[in-house]
Design a protein around this motif. Structure first.
Motif, PDB file in Angstrom:
ATOM      1  N   ASP A 175      40.584  46.884  53.450  1.00  0.00           N
ATOM      2  CA  ASP A 175      40.307  48.252  54.312  1.00  0.00           C
ATOM      3  C   ASP A 175      39.941  49.257  53.289  1.00  0.00           C
ATOM      4  N   GLY A 176      40.072  49.143  52.002  1.00  0.00           N
ATOM      5  CA  GLY A 176      39.441  50.189  51.104  1.00  0.00           C
ATOM      6  C   GLY A 176      40.412  50.987  50.430  1.00  0.00           C
ATOM      7  N   SER A 177      41.740  50.628  50.966  1.00  0.00           N
ATOM      8  CA  SER A 177      42.696  51.754  50.583  1.00  0.00           C
ATOM      9  C   SER A 177      43.123  51.128  49.078  1.00  0.00           C
ATOM     10  N   TRP A 178      44.026  51.898  48.210  1.00  0.00           N
ATOM     11  CA  TRP A 178      44.699  51.404  47.170  1.00  0.00           C
ATOM     12  C   TRP A 178      45.812  50.705  47.303  1.00  0.00           C
ATOM     13  N   ARG A 179      45.940  49.603  46.493  1.00  0.00           N
ATOM     14  CA  ARG A 179      47.242  48.662  46.860  1.00  0.00           C
ATOM     15  C   ARG A 179      48.198  49.449  45.621  1.00  0.00           C
ATOM     16  N   ARG A 180      49.240  49.637  46.021  1.00  0.00           N
ATOM     17  CA  ARG A 180      50.326  49.918  45.108  1.00  0.00           C
ATOM     18  C   ARG A 180      51.576  49.023  44.902  1.00  0.00           C
ATOM     19  N   PRO A 181      51.279  47.708  44.643  1.00  0.00           N
ATOM     20  CA  PRO A 181      52.091  46.781  44.371  1.00  0.00           C
ATOM     21  C   PRO A 181      53.471  47.087  43.659  1.00  0.00           C
ATOM     22  N   ALA A 182      54.472  46.245  44.007  1.00  0.00           N
ATOM     23  CA  ALA A 182      55.798  46.329  43.177  1.00  0.00           C
ATOM     24  C   ALA A 182      55.218  45.410  41.722  1.00  0.00           C
ATOM     25  N   ARG A 183      56.099  45.538  40.785  1.00  0.00           N
ATOM     26  CA  ARG A 183      55.899  45.134  39.375  1.00  0.00           C
ATOM     27  C   ARG A 183      55.572  43.700  39.512  1.00  0.00           C
ATOM     28  N   LEU A 184      55.865  42.692  40.341  1.00  0.00           N
ATOM     29  CA  LEU A 184      55.905  41.268  40.272  1.00  0.00           C
ATOM     30  C   LEU A 184      54.497  41.055  40.895  1.00  0.00           C
ATOM     31  N   GLU A 185      54.040  41.697  41.744  1.00  0.00           N
ATOM     32  CA  GLU A 185      52.718  41.525  42.383  1.00  0.00           C
ATOM     33  C   GLU A 185      51.623  42.236  41.510  1.00  0.00           C
ATOM     34  N   ALA A 186      51.972  43.363  40.752  1.00  0.00           N
ATOM     35  CA  ALA A 186      51.305  43.988  39.987  1.00  0.00           C
ATOM     36  C   ALA A 186      50.678  43.012  38.968  1.00  0.00           C
ATOM     37  N   SER A 187      52.162  42.358  38.478  1.00  0.00           N
ATOM     38  CA  SER A 187      51.750  41.364  37.217  1.00  0.00           C
ATOM     39  C   SER A 187      50.994  40.293  37.836  1.00  0.00           C
ATOM     40  N   ARG A 188      50.972  39.514  38.998  1.00  0.00           N
ATOM     41  CA  ARG A 188      50.169  38.647  39.421  1.00  0.00           C
ATOM     42  C   ARG A 188      48.653  38.979  39.478  1.00  0.00           C
ATOM     43  N   ILE A 189      48.546  40.190  39.867  1.00  0.00           N
ATOM     44  CA  ILE A 189      47.170  40.655  40.142  1.00  0.00           C
ATOM     45  C   ILE A 189      46.447  40.591  38.679  1.00  0.00           C
ATOM     46  N   SER A 190      47.377  41.133  37.607  1.00  0.00           N
ATOM     47  CA  SER A 190      46.569  41.379  36.263  1.00  0.00           C
ATOM     48  C   SER A 190      46.554  40.039  35.599  1.00  0.00           C
ATOM     49  N   ARG A 191      47.591  38.990  35.882  1.00  0.00           N
ATOM     50  CA  ARG A 191      47.502  37.598  35.478  1.00  0.00           C
ATOM     51  C   ARG A 191      46.230  36.962  35.752  1.00  0.00           C
ATOM     52  N   ARG A 192      46.111  36.948  37.298  1.00  0.00           N
ATOM     53  CA  ARG A 192      44.871  36.179  37.835  1.00  0.00           C
ATOM     54  C   ARG A 192      43.693  36.960  37.194  1.00  0.00           C
ATOM     55  N   ALA A 193      43.637  38.199  37.226  1.00  0.00           N
ATOM     56  CA  ALA A 193      42.240  38.985  36.667  1.00  0.00           C
ATOM     57  C   ALA A 193      42.000  38.249  35.150  1.00  0.00           C
ATOM     58  N   LEU A 194      43.102  38.242  34.550  1.00  0.00           N
ATOM     59  CA  LEU A 194      43.024  37.805  33.061  1.00  0.00           C
ATOM     60  C   LEU A 194      42.528  36.393  32.831  1.00  0.00           C
ATOM     61  N   LEU A 195      42.992  35.542  33.587  1.00  0.00           N
ATOM     62  CA  LEU A 195      42.852  34.308  33.876  1.00  0.00           C
ATOM     63  C   LEU A 195      41.566  33.823  34.142  1.00  0.00           C
ATOM     64  N   ARG A 196      40.938  34.531  34.913  1.00  0.00           N
ATOM     65  CA  ARG A 196      39.512  34.460  35.556  1.00  0.00           C
ATOM     66  C   ARG A 196      38.422  34.882  34.415  1.00  0.00           C
ATOM     67  N   LEU A 197      38.958  36.161  33.726  1.00  0.00           N
ATOM     68  CA  LEU A 197      38.345  36.643  32.501  1.00  0.00           C
ATOM     69  C   LEU A 197      38.188  35.630  31.549  1.00  0.00           C
ATOM     70  N   GLY A 198      39.237  34.932  31.260  1.00  0.00           N
ATOM     71  CA  GLY A 198      39.155  33.902  30.320  1.00  0.00           C
ATOM     72  C   GLY A 198      38.506  32.835  30.416  1.00  0.00           C
ATOM     73  N   GLU A 199      38.533  32.350  31.805  1.00  0.00           N
ATOM     74  CA  GLU A 199      37.621  31.200  32.220  1.00  0.00           C
ATOM     75  C   GLU A 199      36.126  31.416  32.192  1.00  0.00           C
ATOM     76  N   ILE A 200      35.701  32.683  32.339  1.00  0.00           N
ATOM     77  CA  ILE A 200      34.228  32.893  32.260  1.00  0.00           C
ATOM     78  C   ILE A 200      33.991  33.021  30.810  1.00  0.00           C
ATOM     79  N   GLU A 201      34.786  33.588  30.016  1.00  0.00           N
ATOM     80  CA  GLU A 201      34.667  33.595  28.455  1.00  0.00           C
ATOM     81  C   GLU A 201      34.390  32.117  27.964  1.00  0.00           C
ATOM     82  N   GLN A 202      35.134  31.305  28.443  1.00  0.00           N
ATOM     83  CA  GLN A 202      34.974  29.903  28.071  1.00  0.00           C
ATOM     84  C   GLN A 202      33.454  29.178  28.364  1.00  0.00           C
ATOM     85  N   SER A 203      33.120  29.613  29.732  1.00  0.00           N
ATOM     86  CA  SER A 203      32.109  28.814  30.174  1.00  0.00           C
ATOM     87  C   SER A 203      30.588  29.675  29.798  1.00  0.00           C
TER      88      SER A 203
END
Length: 208
Positions: free
Chosen positions: A68-96
């Motif tokens: 809906d366009g609002s900011w998500r303010r997740p707890a530490r576990l979910e924030a880590s999950r978002i960061s981890r998924r983003a870093l993983l996708r960045l790494g995949e793009i780097e490889q390809s």
């Protein structure tokens, strides 16, 4: 830059190929056009999987905005999950894609831990106060820290943004690496940022 051009990965939120009122959305296509116009190969990694399908645009990047366009303010576990998924996708793009440089075009809402993560020459464009208020949203970055010094150079939309970014980043960045390139004219801004990118690549060549 080599005679064959560079392979450049551009990353940010909500890429659109058409003109938009959002500053980042308006400037990003101009930068892509300028880079491709001089012979570079450009890939686009962005958010908003509901956006239009465009050639060379990957919309799989995770970030801190809700549907809906609002900011998500997740707890530490979910924030880590978002960061981890983003870093993983960045790494995949780097490889390809095998980029030689990275431009963070629209940082707002992206996990701060992405910046500097590639080990490549990186130019970060600061078009809003995300370096200031980002840690309030990105709990992982606030608690575990992130390394803005790993970004080769920064360019800000105006002096106020530069001052705010320097205050937020503190002594973790060299003020001489933080510049101002006003975004009033998209083509002029793209030319200035392209020149900044060339200097960043010259200062810190890609490994190998």
């Amino acid at each position: 830059m080599t005679s064959d051009g560079l392979r450049i990965l551009t990353v940010g939120d909500r890429y659109r190929a058409d003109a938009a009122t959002d500053v980042g959305a308006r400037l990003w296509p101009a930068l892509v056009a300028a880079l491709r116009g001089r012979g570079d190969t450009v890939s686009i990694l962005t958010t908003d999987d509901s956006g239009p399908e465009l050639d060379g645009v990957d919309r799989s990047l995770h970030w801190f905005r809700a549907a809906d366009g609002s900011w998500r303010r997740p707890a530490r576990l979910e924030a880590s999950r978002i960061s981890r998924r983003a870093l993983l996708r960045l790494g995949e793009i780097e490889q390809s894609f095998r980029p030689q440089a990275v431009v963070w075009v629209a940082l707002g809402g992206l996990p701060l831990t992405l910046a500097g993560a590639t080990g490549l020459p990186e130019l970060a464009c600061v078009l809003d106060d995300w370096p200031v208020y980002g840690p309030q949203v990105d709990l992982r970055a606030r608690q575990e820290g992130w390394d803005p010094a790993a970004v080769t150079a920064w360019t800000c939309g105006d002096v106020t943004l530069r001052d705010a970014a320097l205050t937020a980043l503190g002594d973790r960045v060299d003020p001489a690496a933080v510049h101002v390139d006003p975004p009033g004219d998209a083509a002029g801004w793209a030319a200035a940022v392209t020149a900044r990118l060339d200097l960043a690549v010259a200062a810190r060549p890609a490994p190998g």
